[in-house]
Design a protein around this motif. Structure first.
Motif, PDB file in Angstrom:
ATOM      1  N   GLN A 135      72.764  27.349  17.249  1.00 36.87           N
ATOM      2  CA  GLN A 135      73.593  26.159  17.418  1.00 36.87           C
ATOM      3  C   GLN A 135      75.071  26.477  17.224  1.00 36.87           C
ATOM      4  N   ILE A 136      75.366  27.221  16.162  1.00 37.55           N
ATOM      5  CA  ILE A 136      76.757  27.589  15.878  1.00 37.55           C
ATOM      6  C   ILE A 136      77.320  28.439  17.012  1.00 37.55           C
ATOM      7  N   ALA A 137      76.507  29.394  17.502  1.00 37.62           N
ATOM      8  CA  ALA A 137      76.962  30.262  18.598  1.00 37.62           C
ATOM      9  C   ALA A 137      77.262  29.452  19.856  1.00 37.62           C
ATOM     10  N   GLU A 138      76.458  28.457  20.144  1.00 35.51           N
ATOM     11  CA  GLU A 138      76.691  27.625  21.326  1.00 35.51           C
ATOM     12  C   GLU A 138      77.956  26.793  21.180  1.00 35.51           C
ATOM     13  N   VAL A 139      78.273  26.377  19.949  1.00 34.40           N
ATOM     14  CA  VAL A 139      79.535  25.664  19.712  1.00 34.40           C
ATOM     15  C   VAL A 139      80.714  26.580  20.017  1.00 34.40           C
ATOM     16  N   TYR A 140      80.615  27.830  19.556  1.00 33.49           N
ATOM     17  CA  TYR A 140      81.673  28.795  19.840  1.00 33.49           C
ATOM     18  C   TYR A 140      81.777  29.063  21.344  1.00 33.49           C
ATOM     19  N   LEU A 141      80.635  29.158  22.011  1.00 29.65           N
ATOM     20  CA  LEU A 141      80.634  29.429  23.446  1.00 29.65           C
ATOM     21  C   LEU A 141      81.341  28.316  24.212  1.00 29.65           C
ATOM     22  N   ASP A 142      81.118  27.085  23.771  1.00 28.30           N
ATOM     23  CA  ASP A 142      81.792  25.947  24.404  1.00 28.30           C
ATOM     24  C   ASP A 142      83.293  25.943  24.112  1.00 28.30           C
ATOM     25  N   GLY A 143      83.696  26.632  23.051  1.00 29.65           N
ATOM     26  CA  GLY A 143      85.105  26.634  22.656  1.00 29.65           C
ATOM     27  C   GLY A 143      85.924  27.767  23.233  1.00 29.65           C
ATOM     28  N   LEU A 144      85.362  28.539  24.154  1.00 27.17           N
ATOM     29  CA  LEU A 144      86.108  29.648  24.773  1.00 27.17           C
ATOM     30  C   LEU A 144      87.001  29.130  25.892  1.00 27.17           C
ATOM     31  N   ASP A 145      88.182  29.734  26.027  1.00 28.01           N
ATOM     32  CA  ASP A 145      89.018  29.421  27.182  1.00 28.01           C
ATOM     33  C   ASP A 145      88.801  30.486  28.251  1.00 28.01           C
ATOM     34  N   VAL A 157      83.454  23.933  12.429  1.00 27.64           N
ATOM     35  CA  VAL A 157      82.081  23.971  12.948  1.00 27.64           C
ATOM     36  C   VAL A 157      81.190  22.992  12.190  1.00 27.64           C
ATOM     37  N   SER A 158      81.457  22.819  10.895  1.00 30.33           N
ATOM     38  CA  SER A 158      80.635  21.908  10.084  1.00 30.33           C
ATOM     39  C   SER A 158      80.742  20.460  10.559  1.00 30.33           C
ATOM     40  N   ASP A 159      81.799  20.147  11.334  1.00 29.65           N
ATOM     41  CA  ASP A 159      81.921  18.788  11.893  1.00 29.65           C
ATOM     42  C   ASP A 159      80.947  18.570  13.039  1.00 29.65           C
ATOM     43  N   VAL A 160      80.470  19.667  13.636  1.00 29.85           N
ATOM     44  CA  VAL A 160      79.548  19.575  14.774  1.00 29.85           C
ATOM     45  C   VAL A 160      78.124  19.896  14.348  1.00 29.85           C
ATOM     46  N   VAL A 161      77.977  20.890  13.481  1.00 27.58           N
ATOM     47  CA  VAL A 161      76.660  21.338  13.019  1.00 27.58           C
ATOM     48  C   VAL A 161      76.522  21.034  11.537  1.00 27.58           C
ATOM     49  N   HIS A 166      75.164  26.078   0.696  1.00 26.10           N
ATOM     50  CA  HIS A 166      74.958  27.529   0.682  1.00 26.10           C
ATOM     51  C   HIS A 166      75.074  28.154   2.068  1.00 26.10           C
ATOM     52  N   GLN A 167      75.301  27.338   3.112  1.00 28.36           N
ATOM     53  CA  GLN A 167      75.416  27.852   4.475  1.00 28.36           C
ATOM     54  C   GLN A 167      76.854  27.835   4.980  1.00 28.36           C
ATOM     55  N   ARG A 168      77.824  27.595   4.091  1.00 28.60           N
ATOM     56  CA  ARG A 168      79.209  27.460   4.508  1.00 28.60           C
ATOM     57  C   ARG A 168      79.778  28.752   5.103  1.00 28.60           C
ATOM     58  N   ALA A 169      79.231  29.885   4.703  1.00 26.73           N
ATOM     59  CA  ALA A 169      79.748  31.167   5.214  1.00 26.73           C
ATOM     60  C   ALA A 169      79.125  31.541   6.561  1.00 26.73           C
TER      61      ALA A 169
END
Length: 473
Positions: A135-145, A157-161, A166-169
């Motif tokens: 899920q996090i990787a897909e958020v980053y993928l959508d954020g590429l220019d 990212v925590s605003d989306v996922v 303990h998962q903040r890192a």
């Protein structure tokens, strides 16, 4: 008072020679791009020549134990090692008979250009991410220019996922892995990070690598202003050393996504062919029609005199060396392409007999380990390189597929998609199979797949749900 002394120190380090840089560059070019590169070399180097006439097909060497594969279907596949010297000694055979018949169109079909997101999504599918990491990787993928830069702050990212304390890192960890994908420098947040990511891929023994990193971290503005005196003083380098560092930095790619943004449609020319020989079985070979035969121009080469220091003789010597480098780089590219292609077809030999349903799970690391190369090299070799098989023309990376299921009972996602498509094509028009029924049908055939996975694959193939298929029936 300090005393001067003479000391002898020995050591080993790897230098990025022009020949090595040329070999890496040729390796990542598609066939059409390589044709253009060869044509440019022919126009600029008088020591290179091209043979228009093709000789008879070379006789086939006898197979050896080293060439064979065990448990091949229907017979052993072998690697045609005779093509290692294609551009120097071997005469090209007439393979025109392979292009006749119903499969002729495969050689000339139009190939849609691959976007940066498509290229990264394919690599992403081969990473062993957990569902949350995916899920996090897909958020980053959508954020590429379009340049390949990341325009999303990992802190957002925590605003989306939804993440636990303990998962903040996790966002930073996922980003670090994504920044290792091809093309080098992708997912960087700024120019400085983009260049540093590319420098990190160079061998640690590369001369002046530490100074190049420091230049990128601290003195990019001075480099842009061409303030060489400041750079020499701050980096404590001599003028020749500074020139070498600047050349290293300028060889990097500031916009790694541009090569995909500007890509245009082109014809597909297979680099490899999978042929059946009556005596030797299935064999992977280079496609002799893909590239012209290049050689050293014998008339000009005979004019070179060893002890002559004249300008004309020096000119010929220099271009002769460049021609030899090109021929050696082309041979190296062929050997690498053949080795990787042969290993892929060995592992996907069931594909020859059964098609997509015979595909096995395969990731870059599997081939990299088998042929003793880096994963990034395998990615370069399999991108925009094609093989002609009895089932059509396929890009080499088509044969890579993520694993679905537990170890020992796993299946390739490509095979599962093919089986789902086949089951749906055979379903009764008035009683289409639901996703739950597809789960049962696949389990009966030895494929244990979750319902959500089937829904995901079905949607990716553009197949509507059972309720809509019933109306269509």
């Amino acid at each position: 008072m300090m005393k001067s002394s003479l000391q002898l120190r020995t050591g080993a380090h790897l230098t990025m020679t022009p020949q090595l840089q040329q070999a890496i560059q040729l390796l990542q070019l598609s066939t059409l791009e390589l044709r253009q590169e060869i044509q440019t070399a022919l126009e600029s180097n008088p020591m290179l020549d091209i043979e228009e006439e093709f000789g008879d097909e070379p006789s086939e060497p006898e197979a050896t134990d080293d060439d064979s594969w065990s448990d091949a279907i229907p017979e052993e596949l072998t690697l045609d090692n005779e093509w290692s010297d294609t551009f120097q000694d071997a005469s090209l055979g007439d393979f025109s008979s392979m292009s006749r018949g119903a499969e002729t169109a495969d050689f000339e079909r139009d190939s849609s250009s691959e976007s940066l997101v498509d290229h990264l999504a394919w690599q992403l599918s081969l990473l062993d991410f957990s569902p949350l990491e995916q899920q996090i990787a897909e958020v980053y993928l959508d954020g590429l220019d379009e340049n390949g830069y990341l325009r999303i702050d990992p802190n957002d990212v925590s605003d989306v996922v939804s993440l636990e304390e303990h998962q903040r890192a996790l966002p930073e960890q996922v980003l670090a892995r994504l920044q290792q994908l091809d093309p080098a420098g992708v997912f960087a947040r700024n120019l400085q990070e983009c260049l540093l990511l590319q420098l990190d891929l160079l061998p640690p023994q590369t001369p002046l690598l530490a100074q190049a990193r420091r230049l990128v971290r601290q003195f990019l503005d001075a480099l842009a202003a061409c303030d060489t005196k400041l750079l020499q003083r701050r980096l404590n380098l001599s003028a020749p050393e500074l020139d070498q560092v600047i050349a290293m930095v300028r060889a990097l790619t500031p916009h790694p996504g541009h090569q995909y943004a500007s890509a245009q449609s082109s014809y597909v020319i297979p680099d490899l062919t999978l042929r059946y020989h009556h005596q030797r079985g299935w064999q992977v070979e280079l496609n002799p029609e893909a590239l012209p035969r290049v050689r050293i121009q014998p008339d000009y080469a005979s004019l070179i005199k060893r002890a002559d220091k004249s300008a004309d003789n020096t000119f010929l010597k220099q271009h002769l060396q460049e021609a030899r480098w090109l021929l050696k780089s082309l041979s190296s590219r062929n050997r690498t392409l053949l080795t990787v292609g042969c290993e892929i077809m060995q592992r996907q030999r069931d594909f020859i007999a059964r098609g997509e349903e015979g595909m096995r799970p395969l990731v870059l690391a599997d081939i990299a380990e088998a042929v003793e190369m880096h994963e990034s090299t395998i990615s370069r070799v399999t991108t925009n390189k094609y093989i002609h098989t009895p089932r059509g023309v396929f890009e080499l990376k088509y044969f890579f597929s993520s694993q679905v299921g537990k170890e020992g009972d796993s299946h390739a996602s490509t095979a599962i998609r093919a089986r789902i498509k086949k089951l749906i094509s055979e379903e009764p028009a008035r009683r289409p199979l639901s996703d739950a029924k597809l789960v049962t049908a696949l389990a009966d055939q030895g494929m244990v797949v979750a319902r959500r996975t089937i829904a995901k694959y079905r949607e990716a193939m553009g197949i509507p749900p059972s309720s809509e298929r019933k109306r269509l029936g």
